[in-house]
Structure formats: C-alpha cells, structure tokens
Write an enzyme that holds these catalytic residues in place. Structure first.
Site, PDB file in Angstrom:
ATOM      1  CD  GLU A 257      28.594  37.082  40.799  1.00 26.18           C
ATOM      2  OE1 GLU A 257      29.052  36.682  39.697  1.00 26.18           O
ATOM      3  OE2 GLU A 257      28.607  38.258  41.166  1.00 26.18           O
ATOM      4  CB  CYS A 291      30.368  39.043  36.780  1.00 24.35           C
ATOM      5  SG  CYS A 291      29.147  39.586  37.934  1.00 24.35           S
TER       6      CYS A 291
END
Ligand code: ADP
Length: 488
Positions: A257, A291
């Site tokens: 990720e 993120c």
C-alpha cells in the site's frame, strides 16, 4: 534507540534497536513454531465443556484483543499523540479505526470457507474441493502516520487466517505497536480460560529498529528468509519497490500500500460548501500526512474563485500546536526533515509559477516549543508538473488549479504513475458514473473524502500498490487456496 516527541523533539522513551541478524532469525524461528488453534485444541476445549470449534478460537482471541484495545483507548491515543504528534481527538479516532479491523477480522476468521467444485471427469469419478490454508509467517512493515491502525489492518487478518506475524513498526512510532502487542499477548493475573483467549507470543512479535537497521538488518533478513511467506507493507513507493524486489527472491506473497497524489475534482454543479468541508478533512487530517490525502485540487473555472475563498475561510480556523492541546487541529510534522522537505516543495512550486493565497502563522509559543511545525498553506495556479502536484506532499499544503471541461480534467487527473484515491464533487448522476469509472485509482470518494473504513477494500492501482486491505478481500491476502482431488 530514542523515540522523539515531534512537538518538541525531546526524547520520550527508548526502545530496543534490532541490530543483529541473529535476533531477526530467532524471531523467524519462533514464528515458525506457531500453530493456530487447531482441531486438537478444539477437542481439548470440548472436553473442558467449552463447545467451540477452532476458528471460533481465533475469533475469540481477536475479540479479546479488541476489548482490551477499546478499554485502553485513552492510553493508546495518548501514546499515538506523543510519538506521532497528531491531535488527541484524531488519535482517539485512530484507536477506534484500529479496533474496527480487529473486530471485523474476528468476524471473518470463522468465514474462511473453501469450495466444492463439480467434477469435470467422466462418470463424475472425482470429487474436488478447496481448503483455505494460512500462508505462513508474515512480515508486516508499517509507517508512522497511523501507527495503530496500519498495524491492526495487517495483524488482524493475518491472525484470523491462522498465521504468525512479525511486525516491524516505523522507527518514529514504535511505542504504539508495542502497546498493541502488549494488549494482545499479555495475561498477567488472569485465569486459565482468559489466558487461552489472548494472542500467543509466537503469533505476534514486534521488532523495533532505527532507519538503517530496519532496512539493512530486519528488512533484509525477513525478505531473504524462505520461512517468511508473506510481506505486507505500507509506506513510500520507493521502499515498497525495494522490498518487493527482495521478496521476489523467495517468491513471497506481497501486498503493497504505497503513495498517492490524489486528485480532488470540483465540478461547477457541485455543492461547493460540501466540497470545501470535505477537502478540509481530506487535505488537513493528520497535518496532510495520509496516503489518501488530497494532493491536487482541480476546480472548474466558474466556481474556482468561490471555492478558493471558502477554503481560505476554513483554513483560517485551523489551530496549529501540540496535539495534547484541545484546541489544536494541526499538529507537528513527524520529523524536522519532513518540514524541510515540505518547505522545499512550496519553494519549488512557487518558482514554477504558483501563487500563495494563504499561509497561516505559527504562534511564537508554538515555534518556541522546538517542534516540527509547518503552517497550513494554500497555493493557487499550481502547474501540473510542479513539485506540489507531481509528488506526494505529505504536509499541510493545499494546491489548486483550474480546469474547463470533464475530459480535460480526467486526462490531467490520470497523468501520473500513482493511483490510490481520487475525489469527485458533482450533483450530476451521469457524471458521478462517468468520472468515477474513468479515473485510474483504487478508491473513489464521490462528494466524500472520509473513505477509509474496515468494511471497504483499501488499496491502489499502478505505482500505488498491489492487493487490498480491510473488507472481505483483506483476509485473502493471508490465505493460500489448497485444492484436493479425490478419486472415487
Ligand atoms: P517514510 O519515508 O515515510 O518513513 P518509508 O517507506 O521509508 O516511509 O517507511 C515506511 C516503513 O517501511 C517504515 O517502517 C520503515 O522503517 C520501513 N522501511 C523502509 N524501507 C525499508 C526496507 N528497505 N526494508 C525494511 N523496511 C523498510
């Protein structure tokens, strides 16, 4: 190794630094001994009058951990604020978010079903079925921005699937991970039935290390080990690529990720107040250090000035300071280096033609604290190729650019190697479908930036990653499918 408070850069604790390969090798040996609750344990429990099947024991273990996490919400939130700097209110939300993964995967633990498959053979002379089996010891590597939730989002499905975990938390935030492991495994002064329901220490080990040893000792040994069968990593794209390359040598399962440069697109038919409100959350949560943070704001010409004006008004209400101060909405950045990096992104972006619309002032008192503070900043007329739009800024800097039509903005939104999240604001139902289908990302928020939760699949496309975390898909990353063919 020392752990620093980003709000003052003072040392708050010391934790062990894993500096020898032997320490990592021995953690792997311990992980190999772990046998998830099996039919044998199940029989023993039955004989003791505890009528539970083995997968339920995995669920019990996770539920017990979840109860303890929730019972210690104040301590965990304080630890997360102390070492990551985030406002205490956000840290409390993170504890709940972290716990939600444990509770969700406790539920999934008992639903790891195989399949029976109709035989393709003549006269139906075979029977075919599948067994979901644990992949084996898992290396879990997490970042500092959500030191609790990124750990549970990996540990919970790994344990639910029957695996042992070795967690390597970020060097900046090891205390949250150690606290979570303590709550998972510790069983002081408790009866035998309770002890059975905690996580065995072989199933969850934490290796803390500084930046260099994280990479050269812990990372290297975990990645080269044949016994470690899975890597789940959350962090920067460069580190993810480096780890995936190492993991390839032993053909590990890999979930990554990685970073994003999320576009937020505001069309002229949008509810502008709602877009501004959501943008504030999507941009400034955790001081922009997420993120899925809004990284490129594209606003249609006719509503551009209105949007910018309203965004400035909201930004003026942000309060910069120590996360423990109840008025604070923007805490410090994680390190001094992060402040320097964000400052240089702003400088370069201004040099490429952007203008400053707003920059908050950091009070003298806050400045004097010695923390890593950067003032929330809004830039306009930001070029697509600028430092701010081309990279993940990971700080409280918002950049706005204009666009004139739908096709154009989709092209610009997609002109990047990243593809984690994207946000679209419109009230046109046709456009909702067209744009959410056309933008090349793993997750789309339509009129909404709060898209992270335990029930939805989190992950990216292109350089933003491989695999999904959370949701019913999250546990698949930790299971192999074994197929059995029985000849009759
Ligand atoms: P950041 O730059 O925000 O610190 P990184 O991607 O460098 O993000 O780090 C995220 C996590 O990955 C941290 O726990 C870090 O220690 C770890 N990490 C980074 N590179 C490696 C590597 N090569 N091997 C093992 N762990 C690594």
């Amino acid at each position: 190794m020392p752990v620093l408070d980003p709000a003052s850069n003072t040392v708050i604790a010391h934790v062990p630094n894993t500096i020898t390969e032997a320490e990592v090798e021995s953690a792997i040996e311990v992980a190999r001994t772990y046998k998830a609750p099996s039919a044998k344990v199940c029989m023993a429990h039955r004989q003791a009058g505890d009528n539970k099947f083995s997968l339920q024991l995995r669920a019990d273990m996770l539920n017990r951990w979840n109860d303890r996490v929730l019972a210690h919400i104040d301590d965990l939130a304080a630890i997360a604020t102390l070492e990551s700097g985030k406002p205490l209110r956000e840290a409390r939300s993170e504890v709940l978010y972290a716990a939600s993964f444990i509770a969700f995967f406790a539920g999934e633990a008992i639903r790891t079903n195989g399949a029976t498959i109709p035989s393709p053979h003549l006269q139906n002379r075979t029977r075919i079925w599948t067994l979901p089996v644990p992949v084996g010891p898992c290396a879990l590597i997490t970042p500092w921005n959500f030191p609790l939730a990124m750990a549970t989002r990996k540990i919970a499905p790994a344990l639910a699937a029957g695996n042992a975990c070795i967690l390597k938390p970020a060097p900046e935030t090891p205390l949250s991970a150690l606290a979570l492991a303590h709550l998972a495994c510790h069983s002081e002064n408790e009866g035998i039935a309770e002890v059975r329901r905690v996580v065995p220490t072989a199933a969850l080990q934490v290796l803390t290390a500084d930046r260099v040893h994280a990479r050269d000792t812990v990372g290297r040994v975990l990645m080269r080990s044949d016994a470690v069968r899975k890597l789940s990593f959350t962090g920067s794209t460069a580190a993810g690529i480096a780890l995936a390359q190492q993991a390839a040598g032993s053909v590990k399962r890999v979930s990554l990720e990685l970073g994003g440069v999320a576009p937020l697109i505001v069309f002229d038919d949008a509810d502008i107040d709602r877009a501004v409100e959501s943008c504030m959350q999507g941009k400034f949560r955790n001081a922009g250090q997420t993120c899925i943070a809004v990284n490129r704001i594209y606003v249609q010409d006719s509503v551009h000035d209105q949007f910018v004006e309203k965004l400035v008004r909201k930004m003026e209400a942000l309060r910069i300071g120590n996360g423990f101060d109840t008025n604070t909405t923007i805490g410090p950045l994680i390190t001094r280096d992060a402040v320097d990096r964000v400052a240089s992104v702003v400088r370069d972006t201004l040099a490429s033609g952007a203008t400053v619309v707003h920059q908050a002032t950091v009070s003298k008192g806050v400045l004097a604290s010695g923390g890593n503070f950067f003032p929330p900043t809004l830039l306009a007329d930001v070029p697509d190729q600028s430092a701010l739009f081309a990279n993940e800024v990971f700080g409280p800097v918002a950049g706005v650019a204009r666009f004139s039509d739908e096709d154009e903005v989709i092209k610009r939104a997609n002109a990047t190697s990243a593809g984690l999240a994207g946000y679209v604001f419109t009230r046109d139902v046709g456009r909702v479908h067209r744009v959410s289908e056309a933008i090349n990302v793993g997750m789309v928020g339509v009129n909404e930036c709060a898209i992270s939760n335990e029930v939805a699949p989190f992950g990216g496309v292109k350089h933003s990653g491989i695999g999904r975390e959370g949701s019913v898909h999250g546990i698949d990353e930790y299971l192999d499918t074994k197929y059995v063919c029985l000849g009759l």
